[in-house]
Design an enzyme around this catalytic site. Structure first.
Site, PDB file in Angstrom:
ATOM      1  CD  GLU A   1       0.377  -8.549 -40.657  1.00  0.00           C
ATOM      2  OE1 GLU A   1       0.702  -7.745 -39.761  1.00  0.00           O
ATOM      3  OE2 GLU A   1       0.121  -8.207 -41.837  1.00  0.00           O
TER       4      GLU A   1
ATOM      5  NE  ARG B   1      -9.460  -0.525 -41.876  1.00  0.00           N
ATOM      6  CZ  ARG B   1      -8.942  -0.178 -43.050  1.00  0.00           C
ATOM      7  NH1 ARG B   1      -8.222  -1.043 -43.737  1.00  0.00           N
ATOM      8  NH2 ARG B   1      -9.135   1.030 -43.527  1.00  0.00           N
TER       9      ARG B   1
ATOM     10  CE1 TYR C   1     -18.772   3.655 -42.099  1.00  0.00           C
ATOM     11  CE2 TYR C   1     -18.154   5.790 -42.999  1.00  0.00           C
ATOM     12  CZ  TYR C   1     -17.801   4.534 -42.553  1.00  0.00           C
ATOM     13  OH  TYR C   1     -16.476   4.138 -42.562  1.00  0.00           O
TER      14      TYR C   1
ATOM     15  CG  ASP D   1      -2.940   2.749 -48.097  1.00  0.00           C
ATOM     16  OD1 ASP D   1      -3.600   3.143 -49.073  1.00  0.00           O
ATOM     17  OD2 ASP D   1      -3.370   2.771 -46.923  1.00  0.00           O
TER      18      ASP D   1
END
Length: 397
Positions: free
Chosen positions: A34, A108, A220, A299
């Site tokens: 990462e 998230r 939401y 993605d």
């Protein structure tokens, strides 16, 4: 040899961390690279339909998420033409009974934290922050992955490499330099608001989808109902690559101005103090998947419009399938990745097409917008839910 069971995953987002966990559960050693020094929130809320939540539950994520997720009762479909609800898709217990897994809304950052907690307890996963993927070389028995940490370059011998590094994937650029995401003509605006700033009962345990002329709004609750996540989609030419940048509150308010938008929608837009916007880029239908012992997921492979709420869901599915394919061909990752692509490409292409069609439908105006509203009214909640069966009822092949 250790590298004979080592898989390198580039990217520690939702897809990359899920892939690490699914691979480790099947006996592989996983090195996760990462590039950032610290994992921080990118995006506010996620909708996780049963096809995705089922996989996370199998990975033991549910106890970690339980205090933070919301299982919405329904999706309320609103039309800007009248300001009224024209359809309601039942979720909650109805979705759990129908599909065998819940429909979740989650921040998230909370999902990422839960995945990281599971990763930390898995001795076969080596998560390396501040490690930038730079290059990969393919050899008869595997790959050599070059990473940069601070000013030093290091090499990792592995069986295979998986690129889970997002829409602007460095891994994809290495193996498919011609495959680049294209601007879709849509711009997403994201903001959150404290639930107390809206009228009592204005946002119950449901998702609201507002459809209007050349724009739509999704709202939401999240964080236990304390905050409301809002995503507004408009058409435009601004197409700067990247995740997001600050948005002008006046600009977004103008997109949802009277007389085309009713006061309830304008109230929600006006309650957000700080907006961020990002241009929506997408990959070609069906995605790009693998070359030899190198594969893509999420993605990086198939970035799509968010109008089916399946971006994270497809990445989570990818992770489950790629692990199962590698388990079936543990010494031949090239063959495993070919099988992975065969299983995933048709489904992903259908979701991409559905998302694109949804976006067009949401933005209809005039007589065709009126006709759309009438069709939704006639269908009713249960039939609207049944139209999602092919997505929500997915099981690991």
């Amino acid at each position: 040899m250790a590298d004979s069971r080592t898989i390198v995953v580039a990217g520690a987002g939702i897809g990359g961390l899920t892939a690490a966990l699914t691979l480790a559960a099947r006996g592989f050693r996983v090195v996760v690279l990462e590039r950032t020094e610290k994992l921080e929130e990118a995006g506010a809320g996620l909708q996780l339909s049963p096809n995705a939540s089922r996989i996370l539950i199998d990975l033991g994520i549910e106890p970690l998420l339980a205090p933070r997720v919301i299982a919405p009762e329904s999706i309320s479909i609103m039309t800007a033409r009248t300001g009224k609800e024209i359809g309601r898709i039942p979720l909650g217990e109805a979705a759990t009974l129908r599909y065998g897994a819940p429909y979740w809304i989650v921040r998230r950052a909370d999902l990422q934290s839960a995945l990281l907690a599971r990763v930390a307890k898995q001795p076969d996963i080596d998560l390396r922050l501040g490690a930038q993927f730079e290059d990969v070389a393919v050899y008869p028995k595997g790959v050599t992955v070059v990473q940069r940490r601070a000013t030093a370059r290091q090499q990792e011998q592995a069986l295979a490499l998986i690129g889970a590094d997002g829409v602007w994937s460095s891994v994809r650029h290495q193996i498919f330099p011609e495959a680049q995401p294209q601007f879709t003509g849509s711009i997403a605006w994201r903001g959150t608001v404290d639930a107390s700033q809206l009228p009592r009962g204005f946002m119950t345990q449901r998702v609201q989808l507002w459809m209007g002329a050349n724009a739509h709004l999704v709202a939401y609750p999240m964080s236990g109902g304390q905050r409301i996540n809002m995503v507004a989609i408009v058409s435009g030419k601004w197409n700067r690559p990247g995740w997001s940048e600050p948005g002008d509150v006046v600009e977004i308010a103008n997109h949802f101005a009277d007389p085309h938008w009713p006061i309830a929608a304008r109230m929600m837009i006006g309650a957000v103090d700080s907006w961020r916007k990002w241009a929506l880029f997408a990959m070609r239908d069906g995605g790009v998947w693998s070359k030899g012992p190198i594969a893509l997921l999420g993605d990086a492979s198939h970035a799509m419009l968010p109008f089916a709420a399946q971006g994270a869901g497809m990445a989570i599915e990818d992770a489950a399938v790629i692990a199962k394919c590698l388990e079936a061909s543990p010494t031949n990752p090239s063959a495993a990745f070919v099988q992975y692509a065969r299983q995933r490409a048709p489904r992903v292409a259908r979701v991409q097409r559905t998302a694109r069609k949804n976006g067009r439908t949401y933005h209809l105006r005039g007589p065709v917008g009126f006709a759309r509203d009438q069709v939704i009214k006639v269908l009713g909640g249960s039939r609207l839910l049944s139209k999602q069966d092919w997505i929500y009822d997915w099981r690991l092949p």
